[in-house]
Write a protein that holds these residues in place. Structure first.
Motif, PDB file in Angstrom:
ATOM      1  N   ALA A  14       0.809  -1.228   0.000  1.00 20.22           N
ATOM      2  CA  ALA A  14       0.000   0.000   0.000  1.00 20.22           C
ATOM      3  C   ALA A  14       0.838   1.272   0.000  1.00 20.22           C
ATOM      4  O   ALA A  14       0.300   2.358  -0.207  1.00 20.22           O
ATOM      5  CB  ALA A  14      -0.925   0.002   1.203  1.00 20.22           C
ATOM      6  N   ILE A  15       2.127   1.176   0.206  1.00 17.13           N
ATOM      7  CA  ILE A  15       2.988   2.360   0.301  1.00 17.13           C
ATOM      8  C   ILE A  15       3.050   3.055  -1.058  1.00 17.13           C
ATOM      9  O   ILE A  15       3.354   2.437  -2.078  1.00 17.13           O
ATOM     10  CB  ILE A  15       4.403   1.970   0.762  1.00 17.13           C
ATOM     11  CG1 ILE A  15       4.338   1.290   2.119  1.00 17.13           C
ATOM     12  CG2 ILE A  15       5.316   3.193   0.802  1.00 17.13           C
ATOM     13  CD1 ILE A  15       5.613   0.575   2.521  1.00 17.13           C
ATOM     14  N   SER A  16       2.759   4.357  -1.055  1.00 20.64           N
ATOM     15  CA  SER A  16       2.778   5.119  -2.300  1.00 20.64           C
ATOM     16  C   SER A  16       3.274   6.531  -2.023  1.00 20.64           C
ATOM     17  O   SER A  16       3.240   7.006  -0.891  1.00 20.64           O
ATOM     18  CB  SER A  16       1.386   5.156  -2.925  1.00 20.64           C
ATOM     19  OG  SER A  16       0.447   5.668  -2.016  1.00 20.64           O
ATOM     20  N   ALA A  17       3.724   7.194  -3.077  1.00 20.66           N
ATOM     21  CA  ALA A  17       4.195   8.578  -2.954  1.00 20.66           C
ATOM     22  C   ALA A  17       3.015   9.537  -2.819  1.00 20.66           C
ATOM     23  O   ALA A  17       3.099  10.544  -2.117  1.00 20.66           O
ATOM     24  CB  ALA A  17       5.055   8.946  -4.158  1.00 20.66           C
ATOM     25  N   ILE A  18       1.930   9.234  -3.501  1.00 19.85           N
ATOM     26  CA  ILE A  18       0.697  10.027  -3.423  1.00 19.85           C
ATOM     27  C   ILE A  18      -0.464   9.047  -3.384  1.00 19.85           C
ATOM     28  O   ILE A  18      -0.479   8.061  -4.123  1.00 19.85           O
ATOM     29  CB  ILE A  18       0.527  10.967  -4.638  1.00 19.85           C
ATOM     30  CG1 ILE A  18       1.669  11.977  -4.717  1.00 19.85           C
ATOM     31  CG2 ILE A  18      -0.818  11.682  -4.586  1.00 19.85           C
ATOM     32  CD1 ILE A  18       1.648  12.837  -5.969  1.00 19.85           C
ATOM     33  N   ASN A  19      -1.455   9.339  -2.543  1.00 17.35           N
ATOM     34  CA  ASN A  19      -2.648   8.505  -2.470  1.00 17.35           C
ATOM     35  C   ASN A  19      -3.835   9.399  -2.130  1.00 17.35           C
ATOM     36  O   ASN A  19      -3.971   9.865  -1.006  1.00 17.35           O
ATOM     37  CB  ASN A  19      -2.482   7.409  -1.421  1.00 17.35           C
ATOM     38  CG  ASN A  19      -3.563   6.361  -1.509  1.00 17.35           C
ATOM     39  OD1 ASN A  19      -4.685   6.648  -1.897  1.00 17.35           O
ATOM     40  ND2 ASN A  19      -3.219   5.134  -1.150  1.00 17.35           N
ATOM     41  N   CYS A  20      -4.678   9.640  -3.115  1.00 21.36           N
ATOM     42  CA  CYS A  20      -5.885  10.457  -2.930  1.00 21.36           C
ATOM     43  C   CYS A  20      -7.096   9.590  -3.250  1.00 21.36           C
ATOM     44  O   CYS A  20      -7.076   8.833  -4.217  1.00 21.36           O
ATOM     45  CB  CYS A  20      -5.865  11.672  -3.859  1.00 21.36           C
ATOM     46  SG  CYS A  20      -4.479  12.791  -3.585  1.00 21.36           S
ATOM     47  N   ASP A  21      -8.153   9.737  -2.455  1.00 19.37           N
ATOM     48  CA  ASP A  21      -9.320   8.881  -2.664  1.00 19.37           C
ATOM     49  C   ASP A  21     -10.614   9.641  -2.962  1.00 19.37           C
ATOM     50  O   ASP A  21     -11.701   9.115  -2.781  1.00 19.37           O
ATOM     51  CB  ASP A  21      -9.509   7.924  -1.497  1.00 19.37           C
ATOM     52  CG  ASP A  21      -9.796   8.626  -0.179  1.00 19.37           C
ATOM     53  OD1 ASP A  21     -10.003   9.850  -0.178  1.00 19.37           O
ATOM     54  OD2 ASP A  21      -9.823   7.933   0.848  1.00 19.37           O
ATOM     55  N   SER A  22     -10.480  10.872  -3.445  1.00 17.43           N
ATOM     56  CA  SER A  22     -11.661  11.611  -3.895  1.00 17.43           C
ATOM     57  C   SER A  22     -11.211  12.822  -4.715  1.00 17.43           C
ATOM     58  O   SER A  22     -10.067  13.266  -4.597  1.00 17.43           O
ATOM     59  CB  SER A  22     -12.502  12.086  -2.710  1.00 17.43           C
ATOM     60  OG  SER A  22     -11.823  13.112  -2.006  1.00 17.43           O
ATOM     61  N   ARG A  23     -12.126  13.342  -5.504  1.00 14.18           N
ATOM     62  CA  ARG A  23     -11.799  14.548  -6.266  1.00 14.18           C
ATOM     63  C   ARG A  23     -11.550  15.724  -5.330  1.00 14.18           C
ATOM     64  O   ARG A  23     -10.698  16.573  -5.600  1.00 14.18           O
ATOM     65  CB  ARG A  23     -12.898  14.872  -7.275  1.00 14.18           C
ATOM     66  CG  ARG A  23     -12.468  16.007  -8.196  1.00 14.18           C
ATOM     67  CD  ARG A  23     -13.253  16.080  -9.462  1.00 14.18           C
ATOM     68  NE  ARG A  23     -14.641  16.391  -9.221  1.00 14.18           N
ATOM     69  CZ  ARG A  23     -15.571  16.363 -10.161  1.00 14.18           C
ATOM     70  NH1 ARG A  23     -15.247  16.047 -11.402  1.00 14.18           N
ATOM     71  NH2 ARG A  23     -16.803  16.661  -9.879  1.00 14.18           N
TER      72      ARG A  23
END
Length: 162
Positions: free
Chosen positions: A57-66
């Motif tokens: 699950a590790i990421s540089a960017i993680n957005c879950d909505s507009r």
């Protein structure tokens, strides 16, 4: 992957145009328009290939909505301190992996060059987009966009969307 998938040329053109406009929006610093390429409920992730392949699950960017995408741009414009730069995307031909009534799945290779104020351009990120597209009022939008970077190391922080 289904190698025998026959894609409607109109859909192929529509997908290619969406991805080209997405990259142009970023490259031309029209970032306030960037969230409009996404559905309201969406996912935007920038992740290393190693983590993606290992299902980490590790990421540089993680957005879950507009709304989170909008917040990211507001923060970039008003709060973040970073070296000024410009991006230039080189996008491969989108490969449509599957189509359905609700969703189109696409893979597209990309290279992003970053140019600093001194005019020197460097390869910033090389990888692929794994996209899930959905229609909203007849227009294709990103429901999920995962930018999977092959680049072992990013030379600077990721501020601007890839």
């Amino acid at each position: 992957m289904n190698n025998s998938l026959i894609v409607d040329p109109q859909l192929q053109a529509e997908v290619a145009t969406l991805i080209a406009r997405y990259a142009s929006c970023i490259d031309n610093d029209e970032l306030e328009e960037w969230p409009e390429f996404f559905t309201e409920e969406c996912v935007y992730i920038v992740q290393s290939r190693e983590n993606f392949d290992r299902d980490l699950a590790i990421s540089a960017i993680n957005c879950d909505s507009r709304a989170m995408l909008v917040d990211r741009i507001v923060s970039l414009r008003e709060a973040n301190i970073y070296a000024e730069h410009r991006y230039r995307h080189v996008i491969g031909l989108p490969l449509i992996l599957s189509t359905g009534e609700e969703q189109v799945s696409v893979e597209t290779s990309y290279v992003v060059f970053s140019t600093a104020l001194d005019g020197v351009s460097r390869v910033f990120s090389v990888g692929r987009y794994m996209d899930k597209l959905a229609r909203v009022d007849g227009v294709l939008k990103f429901k999920e966009k995962i930018a999977i970077f092959d680049t072992n190391s990013i030379r600077t922080q990721i501020v601007t969307p890839i």
